[in-house]
Write an enzyme that holds these catalytic residues in place. Structure first.
Site, PDB file in Angstrom:
ATOM      1  N   ASP A  37       0.836  -1.199   0.000  1.00 55.78           N
ATOM      2  CA  ASP A  37       0.000   0.000   0.000  1.00 55.78           C
ATOM      3  C   ASP A  37       0.871   1.248   0.000  1.00 55.78           C
ATOM      4  O   ASP A  37       1.984   1.233   0.524  1.00 55.78           O
ATOM      5  CB  ASP A  37      -0.912  -0.034   1.242  1.00 55.78           C
ATOM      6  CG  ASP A  37      -2.056   0.956   1.139  1.00 55.78           C
ATOM      7  OD1 ASP A  37      -2.329   1.473   0.029  1.00 55.78           O
ATOM      8  OD2 ASP A  37      -2.681   1.232   2.179  1.00 55.78           O
ATOM      9  N   ASN A  85     -10.629  -3.073  -6.835  1.00 59.30           N
ATOM     10  CA  ASN A  85      -9.761  -2.138  -7.557  1.00 59.30           C
ATOM     11  C   ASN A  85     -10.267  -1.771  -8.960  1.00 59.30           C
ATOM     12  O   ASN A  85      -9.773  -0.818  -9.567  1.00 59.30           O
ATOM     13  CB  ASN A  85      -8.317  -2.675  -7.654  1.00 59.30           C
ATOM     14  CG  ASN A  85      -7.549  -2.551  -6.357  1.00 59.30           C
ATOM     15  OD1 ASN A  85      -6.604  -3.297  -6.098  1.00 59.30           O
ATOM     16  ND2 ASN A  85      -7.925  -1.607  -5.503  1.00 59.30           N
TER      17      ASN A  85
HETATM   18  C1  FPP Z   1      -1.726   0.100  -3.406  1.00 65.47           C
HETATM   19  O1  FPP Z   1      -1.325   1.439  -3.488  1.00 65.47           O
HETATM   20  C2  FPP Z   1      -1.141  -0.692  -4.480  1.00 65.47           C
HETATM   21  C3  FPP Z   1      -1.858  -1.329  -5.458  1.00 65.47           C
HETATM   22  C4  FPP Z   1      -3.317  -1.267  -5.518  1.00 65.47           C
HETATM   23  C5  FPP Z   1      -1.223  -2.087  -6.533  1.00 65.47           C
HETATM   24  C6  FPP Z   1       0.065  -2.762  -6.241  1.00 65.47           C
HETATM   25  C7  FPP Z   1       0.683  -3.127  -7.523  1.00 65.47           C
HETATM   26  C8  FPP Z   1       1.984  -3.083  -7.862  1.00 65.47           C
HETATM   27  C9  FPP Z   1       3.049  -2.733  -6.927  1.00 65.47           C
HETATM   28  C10 FPP Z   1       2.407  -3.370  -9.245  1.00 65.47           C
HETATM   29  C11 FPP Z   1       2.185  -4.745  -9.773  1.00 65.47           C
HETATM   30  C12 FPP Z   1       2.447  -5.860  -8.839  1.00 65.47           C
HETATM   31  C13 FPP Z   1       3.154  -7.003  -9.083  1.00 65.47           C
HETATM   32  C14 FPP Z   1       3.078  -8.110  -8.077  1.00 65.47           C
HETATM   33  C15 FPP Z   1       3.984  -7.247 -10.258  1.00 65.47           C
HETATM   34  P1  FPP Z   1      -2.423   2.567  -3.626  1.00 65.47           P
HETATM   35  O2  FPP Z   1      -2.540   2.926  -5.058  1.00 65.47           O
HETATM   36  O3  FPP Z   1      -3.701   2.135  -2.995  1.00 65.47           O
HETATM   37  O4  FPP Z   1      -1.760   3.717  -2.800  1.00 65.47           O
HETATM   38  P2  FPP Z   1      -2.462   4.887  -1.966  1.00 65.47           P
HETATM   39  O5  FPP Z   1      -3.215   4.220  -0.846  1.00 65.47           O
HETATM   40  O6  FPP Z   1      -1.295   5.698  -1.492  1.00 65.47           O
HETATM   41  O7  FPP Z   1      -3.354   5.631  -2.920  1.00 65.47           O
END
Ligand code: FPP
Length: 263
Positions: A37, A85
């Site tokens: 996150d 998502n």
């Molecule tokens: C949460 O941050 C992260 C995600 C929803 C996606 C995670 C994906 C990756 C790191 C890339 C692909 C993964 C792999 C395993 C190859 P957020 O966007 O919710 O952050 P925020 O809470 O700060 O808005």
């Protein structure tokens, strides 16, 4: 799978080496699950579009996967995309899918080199055919590996998984009286895998966000303030070391010297 394997990969004399030397290799978590996150906040702090946070998060994925494999962790599960998502802007969803495809294509060599078996958990049938195709290549090419099992949770929801498991249990024709917790576990996406011992969440949020709801019943939770794109080997080693200090009782009590009959 040992101190040697991890030290071979860490600059000698670095703080990471000092951390690695403190790890008790006989008490590693069998399964580490991570809620990645803070990508959006990482990007916002740099006045960048959110997707740049996801792109930077890939470097953390790479580092954590190889660290876990070298440590000898049995199963690593990363929460990459939840069933919720899809509510994000279309361009962000498209970018996440593109990053996933690219990750598998570019990292296949590292997965093979480290004897890692790749799997996907979630409602994968709802993913676009090109994403499914890329995932299948990764799964097929690593299926005979015998080292760490690396699950990516994609279009994953803990409640959806429990509903899917219940549907499978019913479809199997099993008599309701024969169903117990262990048998129910066999219908989950993680069938045959140990439950997570350690659940890590980055960016300081104290939530489980519909992740592995059944499986984390007794997991130790470790929340890092670090945003996911900044999470590295040292953070994972710190989480493992903290886990190794925990007193796990599984609802029981710690046997005291008195209870054991000591005078
Ligand atoms: C949460 O941050 C992260 C995600 C929803 C996606 C995670 C994906 C990756 C790191 C890339 C692909 C993964 C792999 C395993 C190859 P957020 O966007 O919710 O952050 P925020 O809470 O700060 O808005």
């Amino acid at each position: 799978m040992s101190l040697e394997k991890i030290l071979a990969w860490i600059p000698p004399g670095s703080p990471d080496e000092a951390l690695a030397r403190q790890v008790n290799f006989d008490q590693l978590p069998a399964h580490v699950a991570i809620i990645m996150d803070g990508n959006g906040r990482w990007a916002a702090q740099r006045h960048l579009p959110r997707v740049e946070g996801h792109r930077a998060g890939i470097d953390s994925v790479r580092d954590v996967v190889e660290t876990s494999a070298r440590l000898g962790i049995g199963v690593l599960t990363l929460y990459a995309f939840s069933v919720e998502n899809w509510k994000r802007p279309k361009a962000e969803v498209a970018m996440l899918m593109m990053l996933l495809k690219r990750y598998i294509r570019l990292e296949l060599g590292t997965l093979l080199k480290n004897n890692i078996r790749f799997r996907v958990i979630g409602r994968t049938d709802d993913l676009s055919p090109d994403v499914q195709h890329e995932l299948e290549i990764g799964i097929r090419k690593t299926e005979h590996n015998t080292g760490m099992l690396f699950n990516i949770a994609l279009n994953y929801g803990g409640r959806a998984e429990i509903v899917d498991a219940a549907r499978r249990a019913i479809a199997s024709g099993m008599a309701p009286a024969d169903l117990d917790e262990a048998k129910f576990g066999e219908f989950l996406y993680t069938s045959g895998q140990p439950d997570p011992d350690l659940l890590i969440r980055t960016s300081g949020e104290m939530r489980v966000s519909n992740f592995l709801l059944w499986q984390i019943a007794y997991a130790e939770i470790w929340v890092a303030d670090t945003l996911w794109p900044d999470f590295r080997r040292r953070d994972l080693l710190g989480a493992v070391l903290d886990y190794q200090k925990r007193d796990r009782r599984y609802g029981g009590i710690k046997p005291s010297p008195v209870a054991l009959g000591a005078k």
